[in-house]
Design a protein around this motif. Structure first.
Motif, PDB file in Angstrom:
ATOM      1  N   GLN A 116      54.502   2.801 -35.702  1.00 24.17           N
ATOM      2  CA  GLN A 116      55.103   1.886 -36.685  1.00 24.17           C
ATOM      3  C   GLN A 116      56.109   2.579 -37.604  1.00 24.17           C
ATOM      4  OE1 GLN A 116      51.716   0.121 -38.585  1.00 24.17           O
ATOM      5  NE2 GLN A 116      51.450  -1.369 -36.924  1.00 24.17           N
ATOM      6  N   VAL A 117      55.927   3.878 -37.815  1.00 18.60           N
ATOM      7  CA  VAL A 117      56.790   4.609 -38.753  1.00 18.60           C
ATOM      8  C   VAL A 117      58.266   4.475 -38.363  1.00 18.60           C
ATOM      9  CG1 VAL A 117      57.420   6.930 -39.560  1.00 18.60           C
ATOM     10  CG2 VAL A 117      55.005   6.251 -39.435  1.00 18.60           C
ATOM     11  N   ALA A 118      58.562   4.591 -37.053  1.00 17.93           N
ATOM     12  CA  ALA A 118      59.974   4.567 -36.643  1.00 17.93           C
ATOM     13  C   ALA A 118      60.337   3.335 -35.827  1.00 17.93           C
ATOM     14  CB  ALA A 118      60.299   5.821 -35.834  1.00 17.93           C
ATOM     15  N   ARG A 225      65.165  16.392 -46.404  1.00 15.50           N
ATOM     16  CA  ARG A 225      65.162  14.926 -46.450  1.00 15.50           C
ATOM     17  C   ARG A 225      64.178  14.383 -47.488  1.00 15.50           C
ATOM     18  NH1 ARG A 225      68.468  16.476 -43.057  1.00 15.50           N
ATOM     19  NH2 ARG A 225      69.390  15.072 -41.499  1.00 15.50           N
ATOM     20  N   ARG A 226      63.205  15.207 -47.874  1.00 14.39           N
ATOM     21  CA  ARG A 226      62.326  14.744 -48.958  1.00 14.39           C
ATOM     22  C   ARG A 226      63.055  14.863 -50.289  1.00 14.39           C
ATOM     23  NH1 ARG A 226      56.343  16.709 -46.992  1.00 14.39           N
ATOM     24  NH2 ARG A 226      56.172  15.064 -45.410  1.00 14.39           N
ATOM     25  N   ALA A 227      63.864  15.920 -50.393  1.00  9.06           N
ATOM     26  CA  ALA A 227      64.612  16.112 -51.644  1.00  9.06           C
ATOM     27  C   ALA A 227      65.704  15.049 -51.770  1.00  9.06           C
ATOM     28  CB  ALA A 227      65.228  17.508 -51.665  1.00  9.06           C
ATOM     29  N   ALA A 234      65.753  11.300 -39.297  1.00 11.12           N
ATOM     30  CA  ALA A 234      65.024  12.462 -39.829  1.00 11.12           C
ATOM     31  C   ALA A 234      64.397  12.106 -41.178  1.00 11.12           C
ATOM     32  CB  ALA A 234      65.966  13.654 -39.966  1.00 11.12           C
ATOM     33  N   SER A 235      65.113  11.324 -41.995  1.00 13.77           N
ATOM     34  CA  SER A 235      64.573  10.926 -43.302  1.00 13.77           C
ATOM     35  C   SER A 235      63.373   9.990 -43.130  1.00 13.77           C
ATOM     36  CB  SER A 235      65.645  10.212 -44.133  1.00 13.77           C
ATOM     37  OG  SER A 235      66.740  11.061 -44.337  1.00 13.77           O
ATOM     38  N   ILE A 236      63.448   9.121 -42.097  1.00 12.38           N
ATOM     39  CA  ILE A 236      62.333   8.197 -41.837  1.00 12.38           C
ATOM     40  C   ILE A 236      61.075   8.992 -41.485  1.00 12.38           C
ATOM     41  CG2 ILE A 236      61.496   6.376 -40.243  1.00 12.38           C
ATOM     42  CD1 ILE A 236      63.699   5.317 -42.009  1.00 12.38           C
ATOM     43  N   ILE A 237      61.254  10.007 -40.649  1.00 10.74           N
ATOM     44  CA  ILE A 237      60.080  10.787 -40.225  1.00 10.74           C
ATOM     45  C   ILE A 237      59.584  11.671 -41.380  1.00 10.74           C
ATOM     46  CG2 ILE A 237      59.246  12.523 -38.582  1.00 10.74           C
ATOM     47  CD1 ILE A 237      61.319  11.392 -36.564  1.00 10.74           C
ATOM     48  N   TYR A 255      56.361  14.380 -33.997  1.00  5.81           N
ATOM     49  CA  TYR A 255      57.233  13.194 -34.076  1.00  5.81           C
ATOM     50  C   TYR A 255      58.680  13.651 -33.928  1.00  5.81           C
ATOM     51  CZ  TYR A 255      56.996   8.198 -35.234  1.00  5.81           C
ATOM     52  OH  TYR A 255      56.986   6.837 -35.159  1.00  5.81           O
ATOM     53  N   TYR A 256      59.035  14.669 -34.735  1.00  3.49           N
ATOM     54  CA  TYR A 256      60.401  15.207 -34.643  1.00  3.49           C
ATOM     55  C   TYR A 256      60.700  15.648 -33.213  1.00  3.49           C
ATOM     56  CZ  TYR A 256      60.891  15.979 -39.774  1.00  3.49           C
ATOM     57  OH  TYR A 256      61.015  15.855 -41.118  1.00  3.49           O
TER      58      TYR A 256
END
Ligand code: HEM
Length: 424
Positions: A116-118, A225-227, A234-237, A255-256
């Motif tokens: 569901q994440v991506a 991507r967290r920052a 990549a930001s979604i994961i 996942y990556y």
């Protein structure tokens, strides 16, 4: 695992034992399809006994593979969803490698919540918003073909870098890192082909080295991507949540890796192998030129014909029956997609390449059910976009040498396609 209790499986002739797991068998696809077509017609399943592998049953027919894929409560993926020698897994983990936890390795609830994440990024409507960008990238590579002035290796010069660039843009990986992503993917998938493995490296070393480099690379991506999240995958994961918590480190890493590796070699083999089929059946290329609206069907036929993912394994969670065989819990079956895609019971004149075929939707190249290929809609767009542009802009195109297939038993296909051509 104990083998099927049913009597009808055949044990293969020793010369055929490696048909599914020996990388060398996948270098000559014409011979491979001929041998497997005979087996498929005569037997529903074959049992493979090789001292390096626990026995497994190979499913060859479309209906049987369909049934297993559909019945995911009974048939699980597990961490051993791709076929490798038994010693490979122990050594891989023994080297300190993280236990595989990508989407293909997960089952049931765990798989559902992680997918569901991506998932939304890969739906048809979501892929539509990338069409203009895919067009631009395809134009860039058509221009590269023009610059190459009449001859190139289509697989290496065009199909591979084009499909890599599309998925890396969606991902948010910068252009300068594309060669690294390619090298690492080939380390994971193509480790048995001496052309892609490093000097003296074996399949295990090559896969392990690639995973280590992926870990380093994606740890930095996560921080970045967290920052500062962007509009990329990549930001979604990196920021993805499962049941209210950030995805844990192991699941995130895999996942990556699956998204970075699953999307370009596969699509590149389908595109290069599809063009090869068009060149070997020039009347089909003429049909496409005369009826450009057939390009969607033509792309599907290329994907059926090439079937670049050669198998997935499934494991019986409980006692189960498949292809008339009663299988005890723990038994495993190999879903042989290239065989299913040439089954006359599912496709008329299945051994013929025909871009007009009305039954191409039966293809199993992307699997089926909850694990159905996440990137199928991107792959389809990439292939039809490039085929459409080539059919419209080329005046002549022909083979300029002998195409070569890669030596790998999991993801493989046309790795060299020498062509000569003239643009209008
Ligand atoms: C022609 C190109 C492609 C082919 C033939 C292909 C084939 C497959 C197959 C056979 C599976 C397993 C399905 C099953 O077990 O039922 C799969 C899963 C997957 N594919 Fe593809 N694929 C292609 C392109 C892509 C692309 C472009 C992406 C983009 C990132 C991608 C990402 C994935 C992922 C993430 C999974 C795991 C899905 C899951 O287990 O839930 N693939 N693919």
């Amino acid at each position: 695992m104990s083998a099927s209790r049913h009597a009808q499986t055949i044990q293969l002739d020793p010369s055929d034992v490696g048909l599914f797991h020996d990388p060398a068998e996948w270098e000559d696809m014409v011979a491979w399809h001929d041998r497997v077509a005979t087996l498929r017609r005569e037997h529903r399943v074959v049992r493979i006994d090789d001292p390096d592998y626990e026995p497994y049953l190979a499913l060859l027919r479309h209906a049987d593979i369909f049934e297993v894929e559909r019945n995911h409560d009974v048939w699980h993926n597990t961490t051993r969803v791709t076929l490798a020698p038994d010693s490979f897994y122990e050594q891989f983990l023994g080297m300190g490698m993280p236990e595989p936890k990508s989407l293909v390795h997960l089952d049931g609830h765990d798989h559902r919540v992680h997918r569901q994440v991506a998932n939304d990024w890969f739906k048809p409507a979501a892929t539509q918003r990338w069409q203009a960008r895919i067009d631009d990238i395809a134009d860039e590579f058509v221009q590269r073909m023009r610059d190459l002035d009449g001859s190139c290796d289509f697989a290496v010069d065009i199909a591979q870098p084009y499909t890599l660039r599309v998925i890396m843009e969606i991902y948010g990986v910068p252009r300068e890192d594309e060669p690294l992503m390619l090298e690492l993917t080939q380390g994971v998938f193509g480790g048995s082909d001496p052309e892609f493995a490093g000097e003296g490296e074996d399949m295990l070393m090559s896969a392990a080295a690639s995973v280590f480099k992926f870990i380093q690379y994606f740890n930095e991506v996560t921080e970045d991507r967290r920052a500062a999240p962007r509009d990329d995958l990549a930001s979604i994961i990196a920021n993805g949540e499962v049941e209210g918590h950030l995805i844990d480190d192991e699941h995130r890493l895999w996942y990556y890796i699956i998204v970075a590796t699953a999307g370009h070699d596969t699509t590149s083999f389908a595109l290069a192998g599809g063009l090869q089929a068009l060149l070997e059946n020039p009347e089909q290329l003429d049909v496409l030129r005369q009826q450009p609206e057939l390009v969607v069907n033509a792309a599907e036929e290329c994907i059926r014909w090439t079937s670049p993912v050669r198998h997935m394994m499934r494991y019986a969670a409980v006692d189960a029956e498949v292809a008339g065989h009663v299988m005890p819990a723990g038994s495993r079956v190999l879903l042989c997609y290239p065989s299913a895609n040439r089954d006359d019971a599912a496709f008329e004149r299945a051994m013929e390449f025909d871009i007009t075929r009305p039954d191409v939707a039966n293809l199993l190249s992307f699997g089926l059910g909850p694990h159905f290929c996440l990137g199928a809609h991107f792959a389809r767009r990439e292939i039809r976009t490039m085929l459409g542009k080539l059919a419209a802009q080329l005046d002549t195109i022909e083979l300029a040498g002998t195409p070569e297939s890669s030596r790998a038993h999991f993801v493989s296909g046309t790795k060299h396609l020498p062509i000569s051509y003239r643009f209008r």
